[in-house]
Scaffold this motif. Structure first.
Motif, mmCIF file in Angstrom:
data_model
loop_
_atom_site.group_PDB
_atom_site.id
_atom_site.type_symbol
_atom_site.label_atom_id
_atom_site.label_comp_id
_atom_site.label_asym_id
_atom_site.label_seq_id
_atom_site.Cartn_x
_atom_site.Cartn_y
_atom_site.Cartn_z
ATOM 1 N N GLN A 134 -0.496 -7.107 43.817
ATOM 2 C CA GLN A 134 0.461 -6.265 44.546
ATOM 3 C C GLN A 134 1.681 -7.085 44.964
ATOM 4 N N GLU A 153 2.775 3.292 47.433
ATOM 5 C CA GLU A 153 1.572 2.704 48.042
ATOM 6 C C GLU A 153 1.602 1.172 47.990
ATOM 7 N N ASN A 156 -1.430 -1.322 49.280
ATOM 8 C CA ASN A 156 -2.756 -1.343 48.647
ATOM 9 C C ASN A 156 -3.181 -2.776 48.339
ATOM 10 N N SER A 184 2.993 6.337 51.145
ATOM 11 C CA SER A 184 1.796 5.733 51.710
ATOM 12 C C SER A 184 0.856 6.814 52.213
#
Length: 231
Positions: A134, A153, A156, A184
């Motif tokens: 990420q 998102e 994550n 989100s």
């Protein structure tokens, strides 16, 4: 600025996004909220030219994404953290992206350091944890030092330190007069990070307001969200 104008996406008889209109202006972190299947990811894909709208349009600074020259210099995006080829080293993944958009090679080291991956540049992406993958995706989004960020998102897999780092990054980005759209499912984190919200349900706009306006009278962002999407 990011603008959606009557943005619509149909898959056969299914309408994933239905006449969606909103604007994300510079200097704001706009939280993009909606239940699973509400059309958030589809909307962001249309903004990035990955899906063609059935009707309406999405514009970045007045132009469609595919009309932007050197798009990574205009828009940084994260839709999927594990987008790097698993056999490619993190440094070379970013270097390829940089060269494709006329970005100096020195920027690769800068964004690796910014993302907390300065010691992992020579590691292959396939060996990264979810959190490291990420961070690599966020580093790629920052590569062109863009005025616009679209992140789907992004927390994550991040640990608490990573979440705190990302929150500060997004707030700092907006404080510089840049534009941030971040989706989100984490209501508490959105309440801490965003100053405005776009909320959708069943592909349609439910709310476009400041966090304070949206939450007023509901107690918490989660309670306001559940009430809004149940209508």
């Amino acid at each position: 600025m990011i603008v959606a104008e009557q943005l619509t996406k149909r898959y056969g008889r299914t309408v994933a996004v239905d006449g969606l209109s909103f604007a994300v202006r510079p200097g704001h972190v706009m939280g993009f909220l909606g239940p699973n299947g509400a059309g958030k990811s589809t909307t962001m894909r249309m903004m990035l030219g990955l899906d063609r709208p059935s009707a309406g349009r999405a514009l970045i600074d007045g132009r469609p994404y595919d009309a932007l020259r050197h798009p990574l210099r205009r828009v940084g995006a994260l839709l999927e953290g594990r987008s790097a080829h698993p056999g490619r080293r993190a440094y070379h993944h970013l270097l390829y992206l940089a060269r494709s958009n006329g970005i100096p090679a020195r920027r690769v080291g800068e964004v690796l350091a910014l993302a907390g991956l300065e010691g992992a540049g020579r590691r292959r992406a396939g060996g990264f944890s979810l959190g490291m993958a990420q961070r690599l995706g966020i580093a790629a989004a920052l590569l062109g030092d863009p005025p616009v960020l679209l992140l789907d998102e992004p927390v994550n897999g991040l640990d608490p330190e990573g979440v705190h780092w990302l929150r500060a990054l997004l707030r700092g980005f907006a404080a510089e007069g840049r534009t941030v759209l971040v989706s989100s499912h984490l209501m508490a984190e959105t309440a801490l990070t965003a100053d405005r919200l776009v909320v959708i349900a069943r592909g349609r706009l439910v709310a476009d307001a400041t966090v304070e306006e949206f939450v007023a009278g509901a107690g918490t962002l989660e309670e306001a969200f559940l009430k809004a999407v149940a209508r």
